[in-house]
Design a protein around this motif. Structure first.
Motif, mmCIF file in Angstrom:
data_model
loop_
_atom_site.group_PDB
_atom_site.id
_atom_site.type_symbol
_atom_site.label_atom_id
_atom_site.label_comp_id
_atom_site.label_asym_id
_atom_site.label_seq_id
_atom_site.Cartn_x
_atom_site.Cartn_y
_atom_site.Cartn_z
ATOM 1 N N ILE A 187 90.114 18.449 -95.201
ATOM 2 C CA ILE A 187 89.609 19.414 -96.306
ATOM 3 C C ILE A 187 89.327 18.645 -97.653
ATOM 4 O O ILE A 187 88.353 18.465 -98.294
ATOM 5 C CB ILE A 187 90.450 20.667 -96.352
ATOM 6 N N VAL A 188 90.656 18.060 -98.011
ATOM 7 C CA VAL A 188 90.492 17.377 -99.316
ATOM 8 C C VAL A 188 89.836 16.188 -99.417
ATOM 9 O O VAL A 188 88.922 15.891 -100.480
ATOM 10 C CB VAL A 188 92.272 16.946 -99.624
ATOM 11 N N ASN A 189 89.779 15.480 -98.436
ATOM 12 C CA ASN A 189 88.838 14.479 -98.151
ATOM 13 C C ASN A 189 87.225 14.550 -98.436
ATOM 14 O O ASN A 189 86.743 13.910 -99.246
ATOM 15 C CB ASN A 189 89.180 13.295 -97.230
ATOM 16 N N ALA A 190 87.237 15.646 -97.629
ATOM 17 C CA ALA A 190 85.514 16.342 -97.488
ATOM 18 C C ALA A 190 85.221 16.510 -98.981
ATOM 19 O O ALA A 190 84.154 16.423 -99.428
ATOM 20 C CB ALA A 190 85.606 17.231 -96.672
ATOM 21 N N LEU A 191 86.333 17.357 -99.600
ATOM 22 C CA LEU A 191 85.997 18.111 -100.923
ATOM 23 C C LEU A 191 85.471 16.932 -101.880
ATOM 24 O O LEU A 191 84.771 17.031 -102.765
ATOM 25 C CB LEU A 191 87.097 18.899 -101.460
ATOM 26 N N ARG A 198 77.802 14.795 -105.695
ATOM 27 C CA ARG A 198 77.098 15.517 -106.665
ATOM 28 C C ARG A 198 77.320 15.344 -108.196
ATOM 29 O O ARG A 198 77.006 15.883 -109.032
ATOM 30 C CB ARG A 198 77.469 17.260 -106.403
ATOM 31 N N GLY A 199 78.128 14.335 -108.043
ATOM 32 C CA GLY A 199 78.649 13.914 -109.564
ATOM 33 C C GLY A 199 79.369 14.794 -110.342
ATOM 34 O O GLY A 199 79.321 14.804 -111.659
ATOM 35 N N LEU A 200 80.345 15.625 -109.576
ATOM 36 C CA LEU A 200 80.996 16.559 -110.147
ATOM 37 C C LEU A 200 82.387 16.037 -110.484
ATOM 38 O O LEU A 200 83.002 15.321 -109.435
ATOM 39 C CB LEU A 200 81.087 17.738 -109.116
ATOM 40 N N PRO A 201 83.147 16.380 -111.356
ATOM 41 C CA PRO A 201 84.406 15.447 -111.758
ATOM 42 C C PRO A 201 85.460 16.347 -110.712
ATOM 43 O O PRO A 201 85.467 17.680 -110.504
ATOM 44 C CB PRO A 201 84.915 16.083 -113.265
ATOM 45 N N LEU A 202 86.424 15.706 -110.174
ATOM 46 C CA LEU A 202 87.515 16.218 -109.362
ATOM 47 C C LEU A 202 88.834 15.292 -109.377
ATOM 48 O O LEU A 202 88.680 14.023 -109.326
ATOM 49 C CB LEU A 202 87.207 16.168 -107.892
ATOM 50 N N SER A 203 90.134 15.999 -109.963
ATOM 51 C CA SER A 203 91.128 15.246 -109.979
ATOM 52 C C SER A 203 91.628 14.506 -108.503
ATOM 53 O O SER A 203 91.480 15.005 -107.552
ATOM 54 C CB SER A 203 92.009 15.983 -110.388
ATOM 55 N N GLU A 204 92.141 13.381 -108.541
ATOM 56 C CA GLU A 204 92.802 12.624 -107.677
ATOM 57 C C GLU A 204 93.990 13.447 -107.099
ATOM 58 O O GLU A 204 94.240 12.926 -105.767
ATOM 59 C CB GLU A 204 93.024 11.138 -107.764
ATOM 60 N N ASN A 205 94.195 14.377 -107.882
ATOM 61 C CA ASN A 205 95.749 14.969 -107.319
ATOM 62 C C ASN A 205 95.139 16.432 -106.577
ATOM 63 O O ASN A 205 96.058 17.274 -106.238
ATOM 64 C CB ASN A 205 96.483 15.372 -108.215
ATOM 65 N N THR A 206 93.973 16.470 -106.229
ATOM 66 C CA THR A 206 93.392 17.856 -105.813
ATOM 67 C C THR A 206 94.266 17.960 -104.451
ATOM 68 O O THR A 206 94.247 16.788 -103.574
ATOM 69 C CB THR A 206 91.803 17.622 -105.233
ATOM 70 N N SER A 207 94.555 19.307 -104.191
ATOM 71 C CA SER A 207 95.192 19.838 -103.190
ATOM 72 C C SER A 207 94.334 20.801 -102.282
ATOM 73 O O SER A 207 93.401 21.177 -102.790
ATOM 74 C CB SER A 207 96.658 20.057 -103.529
ATOM 75 N N THR A 208 94.870 21.064 -100.989
ATOM 76 C CA THR A 208 94.330 22.079 -100.267
ATOM 77 C C THR A 208 94.189 23.203 -101.133
ATOM 78 O O THR A 208 95.091 23.792 -101.573
ATOM 79 C CB THR A 208 94.980 22.034 -99.046
#
Length: 227
Positions: A187-191, A198-208
């Motif tokens: 899930i995290v990798n797919a997100l 889509r050029g959207l910002p996403l933290s590297e610390n994103t969790s499930t």
């Protein structure tokens, strides 16, 4: 009376009689949301301007749909979901994102059909379903408009639809033998991939996401049967 940019009216106590909607003649309430004619600037109730398709004061027509909003119209012919439902979802998502606002006029059935290369009857069905659900307002001779209550309805339906699809995908992953930990990593990798595409910002610390954790924690019936 002061017309605010955010579409509300601020009424002074000393004004005396309250201004009224040119269509229904109902008095505007303090702080009430209104929609101003794009041509003459006169204030109307949102639903009145949408229902009548034009200004009651000078007969101005409602502004045409924005060209940039047409980018929201797309379908996937290979998707097993019926085309009319895909169109319904695209409208709901566009309203939930604020691309279309209450009172905005949507493209005509023929315009959408030509853009998507589908039968006009398919588009008509999607519009009828959304009209029935209180998302759109159809006005003969004027067009199809966004209902005043559409943003809330669209947001709730978007949430329910996305959650249902994700739950089905998680269920299939569990049935395929993946562990909850493996699914969380997927899930995290797919997100992250989807956000980058889509050029959207996403933290590297994103969790499930929490909703996914709740789904994975639910007890599931064993889908295997002894022969």
């Amino acid at each position: 009376m002061n017309h605010l940019r955010d579409g509300t009216l601020r009424l002074r106590r000393t004004e005396g009689a309250r201004p009224r909607c040119p269509f229904c003649r109902g008095a505007f309430l303090p702080g009430e949301r209104v929609r101003r004619c794009a041509t003459c600037g006169e204030a109307h109730h949102w639903e009145c301007l949408a229902l009548h398709g034009g200004c009651a004061v000078y007969g101005c027509e409602v502004a045409p749909p924005r060209e940039d909003a047409m980018d929201e119209w797309s379908i996937d012919p290979d998707d097993p979901v019926p085309i009319s439902e895909q169109i319904t979802y695209r409208v709901l998502f566009a309203i939930a994102k604020g691309v279309y606002r209450p009172g905005d006029r949507l493209p005509t059935v023929r315009e959408v059909a030509a853009r998507l290369k589908v039968n006009p009857n398919t588009v008509s069905k999607a519009y009828r379903d959304l009209d029935r659900d209180g998302v759109l307002i159809s006005r003969r001779g004027a067009g199809v408009f966004v209902h005043p209550d559409a943003p809330q309805v669209a947001t709730e339906r978007r949430q329910a639809l996305v959650l249902a699809r994700c739950e089905r995908a998680l269920g299939e992953a569990l049935d395929a033998g993946l562990t909850p930990e493996e699914i969380q990593e997927v899930i995290v990798n797919a997100l992250r991939r989807a956000a980058r595409a889509r050029g959207l910002p996403l933290s590297e610390n994103t969790s499930t996401p929490r909703w996914a954790e709740r789904v994975l924690a639910r007890p599931r019936k064993d889908s295997k049967h002894e022969g």
